[in-house]
Motif scaffolding. Structure first.
Motif, mmCIF file in Angstrom:
data_model
loop_
_atom_site.group_PDB
_atom_site.id
_atom_site.type_symbol
_atom_site.label_atom_id
_atom_site.label_comp_id
_atom_site.label_asym_id
_atom_site.label_seq_id
_atom_site.Cartn_x
_atom_site.Cartn_y
_atom_site.Cartn_z
ATOM 1 N N GLU A 236 43.822 35.733 2.912
ATOM 2 C CA GLU A 236 43.741 35.902 4.371
ATOM 3 C C GLU A 236 42.995 37.182 4.712
ATOM 4 O OE1 GLU A 236 46.524 36.408 8.368
ATOM 5 O OE2 GLU A 236 47.502 36.018 6.445
ATOM 6 N N LEU A 237 43.290 38.265 3.991
ATOM 7 C CA LEU A 237 42.605 39.540 4.230
ATOM 8 C C LEU A 237 41.110 39.416 3.933
ATOM 9 C CD1 LEU A 237 42.734 42.538 4.968
ATOM 10 C CD2 LEU A 237 43.277 43.017 2.567
ATOM 11 N N ALA A 238 40.765 38.753 2.846
ATOM 12 C CA ALA A 238 39.352 38.570 2.490
ATOM 13 C C ALA A 238 38.624 37.782 3.580
ATOM 14 C CB ALA A 238 39.230 37.868 1.144
ATOM 15 N N TYR A 239 39.273 36.758 4.112
ATOM 16 C CA TYR A 239 38.652 35.974 5.180
ATOM 17 C C TYR A 239 38.472 36.820 6.438
ATOM 18 C CZ TYR A 239 38.087 32.725 9.022
ATOM 19 O OH TYR A 239 37.618 32.092 10.151
ATOM 20 N N LEU A 240 39.513 37.561 6.818
ATOM 21 C CA LEU A 240 39.447 38.356 8.042
ATOM 22 C C LEU A 240 38.426 39.488 7.958
ATOM 23 C CD1 LEU A 240 43.220 38.581 9.020
ATOM 24 C CD2 LEU A 240 41.430 37.257 10.152
ATOM 25 N N GLU B 272 32.313 41.096 34.426
ATOM 26 C CA GLU B 272 32.876 39.825 34.879
ATOM 27 C C GLU B 272 32.625 38.711 33.871
ATOM 28 O OE1 GLU B 272 31.721 38.893 38.853
ATOM 29 O OE2 GLU B 272 32.044 40.938 39.544
ATOM 30 N N ASN B 273 32.489 39.065 32.618
ATOM 31 C CA ASN B 273 32.172 38.103 31.579
ATOM 32 C C ASN B 273 33.454 37.766 30.804
ATOM 33 O OD1 ASN B 273 31.317 36.825 29.208
ATOM 34 N ND2 ASN B 273 29.341 37.880 29.242
ATOM 35 N N GLY B 274 34.093 36.656 31.174
ATOM 36 C CA GLY B 274 35.349 36.253 30.547
ATOM 37 C C GLY B 274 35.219 35.989 29.061
ATOM 38 N N GLY B 275 34.098 35.393 28.650
ATOM 39 C CA GLY B 275 33.881 35.106 27.233
ATOM 40 C C GLY B 275 33.806 36.377 26.406
ATOM 41 N N TYR B 276 33.157 37.396 26.953
ATOM 42 C CA TYR B 276 33.039 38.681 26.256
ATOM 43 C C TYR B 276 34.408 39.328 26.093
ATOM 44 C CZ TYR B 276 31.917 43.584 25.427
ATOM 45 O OH TYR B 276 31.869 44.851 24.901
ATOM 46 N N HIS B 277 35.178 39.363 27.169
ATOM 47 C CA HIS B 277 36.496 39.996 27.120
ATOM 48 C C HIS B 277 37.448 39.238 26.182
ATOM 49 C CE1 HIS B 277 35.502 43.022 30.024
ATOM 50 N NE2 HIS B 277 34.999 42.084 30.827
ATOM 51 N N ALA B 278 37.367 37.912 26.182
ATOM 52 C CA ALA B 278 38.201 37.114 25.276
ATOM 53 C C ALA B 278 37.827 37.383 23.823
ATOM 54 C CB ALA B 278 38.056 35.635 25.602
ATOM 55 N N ALA B 279 36.526 37.474 23.554
ATOM 56 C CA ALA B 279 36.073 37.745 22.187
ATOM 57 C C ALA B 279 36.497 39.140 21.731
ATOM 58 C CB ALA B 279 34.557 37.586 22.094
ATOM 59 N N LYS B 280 36.417 40.122 22.629
ATOM 60 C CA LYS B 280 36.843 41.488 22.275
ATOM 61 C C LYS B 280 38.355 41.525 22.010
ATOM 62 C CE LYS B 280 34.763 44.898 22.251
ATOM 63 N NZ LYS B 280 34.178 45.604 21.099
ATOM 64 N N GLU B 281 39.120 40.771 22.798
ATOM 65 C CA GLU B 281 40.567 40.716 22.584
ATOM 66 C C GLU B 281 40.881 40.062 21.233
ATOM 67 O OE1 GLU B 281 44.450 38.625 24.573
ATOM 68 O OE2 GLU B 281 42.889 39.327 25.933
ATOM 69 N N GLU B 282 40.170 38.991 20.934
ATOM 70 C CA GLU B 282 40.353 38.320 19.644
ATOM 71 C C GLU B 282 39.995 39.269 18.496
ATOM 72 O OE1 GLU B 282 38.547 34.489 17.188
ATOM 73 O OE2 GLU B 282 38.230 34.595 19.349
ATOM 74 N N GLN B 283 38.935 40.034 18.670
ATOM 75 C CA GLN B 283 38.533 41.008 17.657
ATOM 76 C C GLN B 283 39.634 42.049 17.438
ATOM 77 O OE1 GLN B 283 35.500 43.878 18.765
ATOM 78 N NE2 GLN B 283 34.579 43.719 16.713
ATOM 79 N N GLY B 284 40.232 42.512 18.509
ATOM 80 C CA GLY B 284 41.315 43.488 18.404
ATOM 81 C C GLY B 284 42.507 42.926 17.637
ATOM 82 N N LYS B 285 42.854 41.670 17.906
ATOM 83 C CA LYS B 285 43.969 41.027 17.200
ATOM 84 C C LYS B 285 43.658 40.863 15.717
ATOM 85 C CE LYS B 285 45.768 38.498 21.177
ATOM 86 N NZ LYS B 285 45.937 37.187 21.808
ATOM 87 N N GLN B 286 42.414 40.508 15.424
ATOM 88 C CA GLN B 286 42.012 40.368 14.019
ATOM 89 C C GLN B 286 42.102 41.699 13.290
ATOM 90 O OE1 GLN B 286 38.120 38.641 13.636
ATOM 91 N NE2 GLN B 286 38.840 36.566 14.017
ATOM 92 N N GLU B 287 41.632 42.755 13.926
ATOM 93 C CA GLU B 287 41.646 44.063 13.284
ATOM 94 C C GLU B 287 43.074 44.577 13.091
ATOM 95 O OE1 GLU B 287 39.058 45.465 11.749
ATOM 96 O OE2 GLU B 287 38.016 43.635 12.357
ATOM 97 N N LEU B 288 43.969 44.262 14.021
ATOM 98 C CA LEU B 288 45.375 44.621 13.862
ATOM 99 C C LEU B 288 45.951 43.903 12.643
ATOM 100 C CD1 LEU B 288 48.029 45.941 14.762
ATOM 101 C CD2 LEU B 288 48.363 43.979 16.290
#
Length: 166
Positions: free
Chosen positions: A22-26, A49-65
């Motif tokens: 899982e770590l290798a994939y992430l 006002e770019n919802g896709g950008y903000h969603a992707a940044k949030e997903e990135q934050g969760k992945q890095e956590l």
């Protein structure tokens, strides 16, 4: 997989390999994918006002956590079987059956282990949870107390404590 008070996490070889994969994939393909999503969203224009950008940044934050969690977990991992008490003392890595307030009919059976070991087969309680820390170190037949979220104390009796068959 179980956690002891010395911050050592005991993992079976299978669990260790699964978390390492899982770590290798992430840290590899998942980072590349999220970077591509962020770049594509950036090209759409105004970032405020770019919802896709903000969603992707949030997903990135969760992945890095999750990467940080896995890295710490694997750094403290001990592969093999956790030390198990032969005298019926509750410890991480054991399946514990308790009775609430001494009522032998109101019981709960759970695995005392960290959340990465949780499965649908058996309910899992962390050794750091109020119930987990309350029963750890007690022997079969003893009463244990733990604090409820509302600040009140609850009492349980240890009925069984057996090594998790895995």
């Amino acid at each position: 997989m179980t956690q002891t008070s010395e911050n050592v996490t005991w993992l079976t070889q299978e669990a260790y390999n699964k978390l390492k994969d899982e770590l290798a994939y992430l840290t590899g393909p998942a980072r590349t994918e999220i970077a591509a999503k962020i770049a594509a969203a950036r090209e759409e224009g105004d970032l405020r006002e770019n919802g896709g950008y903000h969603a992707a940044k949030e997903e990135q934050g969760k992945q890095e956590l999750r990467v940080r969690q896995l890295t710490q977990l694997l750094e403290n991992a001990q592969v093999g079987e956790a030390p198990v008490s032969a005298d019926g003392t509750v410890a991480p890595g054991m399946v514990v059956t308790i009775a609430f307030d001494g009522d032998e009919d109101d019981t709960l059976t759970f695995l005392l282990a960290s959340r990465e070991y949780a499965s649908s087969d058996i309910e899992t309680y962390s050794p750091q949870s109020p119930l987990g820390s309350g029963v750890t170190g007690h022997k079969v037949g003893e009463d244990a107390e733990y604090e409820l979220p509302n600040g009140k104390k609850a009492s349980v009796r240890i009925l069984k404590a057996e090594p998790y068959p895995g």
